[in-house]
Scaffold this motif. Structure first.
Motif, short mmCIF file in Angstrom:
data_model
loop_
_atom_site.label_atom_id
_atom_site.label_comp_id
_atom_site.label_asym_id
_atom_site.label_seq_id
_atom_site.Cartn_x
_atom_site.Cartn_y
_atom_site.Cartn_z
N VAL A 192 29.50 41.92 54.37
CA VAL A 192 29.05 41.58 53.01
C VAL A 192 30.05 42.13 52.00
O VAL A 192 30.43 41.46 51.05
N LEU A 193 30.52 43.37 52.27
CA LEU A 193 31.43 44.01 51.33
C LEU A 193 32.78 43.30 51.28
O LEU A 193 33.35 43.11 50.19
N ILE A 194 33.29 42.87 52.43
CA ILE A 194 34.61 42.18 52.39
C ILE A 194 34.44 40.80 51.76
O ILE A 194 35.34 40.34 51.05
N SER A 195 33.30 40.17 52.01
CA SER A 195 33.05 38.88 51.34
C SER A 195 32.99 39.07 49.83
O SER A 195 33.51 38.25 49.07
N ALA A 196 32.36 40.17 49.40
CA ALA A 196 32.26 40.44 47.96
C ALA A 196 33.66 40.61 47.36
O ALA A 196 33.95 40.14 46.27
N ARG A 197 34.54 41.27 48.14
CA ARG A 197 35.90 41.46 47.66
C ARG A 197 36.61 40.10 47.53
O ARG A 197 37.34 39.85 46.58
N ALA A 198 36.37 39.24 48.52
CA ALA A 198 36.98 37.90 48.48
C ALA A 198 36.46 37.13 47.27
O ALA A 198 37.23 36.48 46.55
N MET A 199 35.14 37.23 47.02
CA MET A 199 34.56 36.54 45.86
C MET A 199 35.19 37.05 44.56
O MET A 199 35.52 36.27 43.67
N MET A 200 35.39 38.39 44.48
CA MET A 200 35.95 38.97 43.26
C MET A 200 37.40 38.50 43.03
O MET A 200 37.85 38.41 41.89
N ALA A 201 38.11 38.17 44.13
CA ALA A 201 39.48 37.64 43.99
C ALA A 201 39.43 36.30 43.24
O ALA A 201 40.30 35.99 42.42
N GLY A 202 38.39 35.52 43.53
CA GLY A 202 38.21 34.25 42.80
C GLY A 202 37.75 34.49 41.37
O GLY A 202 38.21 33.82 40.43
N MET A 203 36.87 35.48 41.21
CA MET A 203 36.37 35.81 39.87
C MET A 203 37.52 36.22 38.94
O MET A 203 37.52 35.88 37.76
N ALA A 204 38.50 36.95 39.52
CA ALA A 204 39.63 37.40 38.72
C ALA A 204 40.41 36.21 38.15
O ALA A 204 40.98 36.29 37.07
N VAL A 205 40.42 35.10 38.90
CA VAL A 205 41.13 33.90 38.43
C VAL A 205 40.41 33.28 37.23
O VAL A 205 41.03 32.88 36.25
N VAL A 206 39.09 33.20 37.32
CA VAL A 206 38.34 32.50 36.27
C VAL A 206 37.96 33.38 35.07
O VAL A 206 37.68 32.86 34.00
N LYS A 207 38.00 34.68 35.25
CA LYS A 207 37.55 35.58 34.18
C LYS A 207 38.27 35.32 32.85
O LYS A 207 37.61 35.17 31.81
#
Ligand code: B1M
Length: 208
Positions: A62-77
């Motif tokens: 779950v934690l590594i998936s969250a990190r992967a999701m945040m990598a995408g969030m950084a693009v759209v932020k």
């Protein structure tokens, strides 16, 4: 829709680089940013939460998936920030005392920033005293409390009570997996949200 599905799969595969690249591609293809966030990144993460509940994934995943999701969030932020033109209000947010879960709260924070709110994030394990001193310092329009554990829900109740006693005009918004509309009503919170998108929608009704 296919691209959004690929983003969700890349989160499931813990592939931060792929999530980032696919999110960049979605932006380039002019898919609306809120659609990328809600139906790609957040939905992808929610699916991991569901799989965890059914015993198909474990916490480190779950934690590594969250990190992967945040990598995408950084693009759209930055794009979300650009889109939210006028400042709508100031939110002070945190996970309540003894609660160390912050993945959902971080999503909520990004969504509010993207919608044009200023957010002061107090982090995890935030005591009532810490909320109160942050309110004194920042003078927010509303305060967000997140709780993911049934054992920390009583702290949400105590903190809400203390805030409402001292600052009756400040709105309190609550959320997190075990929180319900009924619980929010019971503890005197103003807004309940089941997910990050609902949190922004409901706040918009009050602050727009
Ligand atoms: Co823990 N954990 N955890 N955990 N953990 C849960 C919550 C649990 C349901 C797992 C289970 O047993 N089935 C369970 C709680 C049981 C209960 O209380 N009824 C649990 C437990 C028991 C524990 C520990 C006690 C385990 C132990 O040590 N024995 C321990 C307690 C630590 C503590 O807080 N004191 C613990 C620890 C951890 C980790 C540290 C390992 C890690 C957290 C890491 C982190 O956050 N940085 C962790 C994780 C990852 C989870 C699960 C697997 C995933 C939570 C998550 O991030 N979901 C979780 C199981 C699950 O939920 N399926 C579980 C994804 C996230 C996007 O969803 O947070 O719900 P969520 O956020 C949503 C909405 O709820 C809403 O919007 C978000 C996005 O749409 N929302 C808000 C959230 N906050 C909001 C605020 C708002 C509005 C909406 O306004 C302010």
């Amino acid at each position: 829709e296919k691209l959004l599905e690929q983003i969700r799969s890349a989160i499931w595969e813990h592939d931060a680089k792929k999530v980032k690249a696919l999110t960049e591609q979605a932006v380039a293809e002019k898919i609306e940013v809120t659609t990328i966030v809600n139906h790609g990144l957040v939905e992808g993460m929610n699916q991991i939460g569901e799989k965890f509940k059914s015993g198909n994934v474990f916490i480190p995943e779950v934690l590594i998936s969250a990190r992967a999701m945040m990598a995408g969030m950084a693009v759209v932020k930055p794009l979300l920030l650009e889109a939210g033109v006028k400042e709508k209000g100031l939110l002070v947010i945190g996970a309540v005392k003894e609660d160390l879960h912050d993945i959902g709260k971080n999503i909520v924070t990004i969504m509010f920033e993207g919608a044009g709110y200023k957010v002061v994030d107090l982090g995890l394990d935030v005591s009532t005293e810490k909320y109160i001193s942050a309110i004194d310092e920042h003078k927010p329009d509303f305060v967000g409390l997140a709780a993911l554990l049934t054992t920390t829900m009583p702290h949400m109740r105590d903190t809400t009570k203390a805030i409402k006693e001292k600052y009756p005009h400040i709105k309190v918004i609550v959320g997190g997996a075990p929180i319900t509309q009924a619980f929010a009503n019971e503890i005197g919170a103003d807004i309940y949200a089941g997910d990050a998108a609902m949190a922004v929608e409901r706040a918009n009704v009050v602050f727009e």
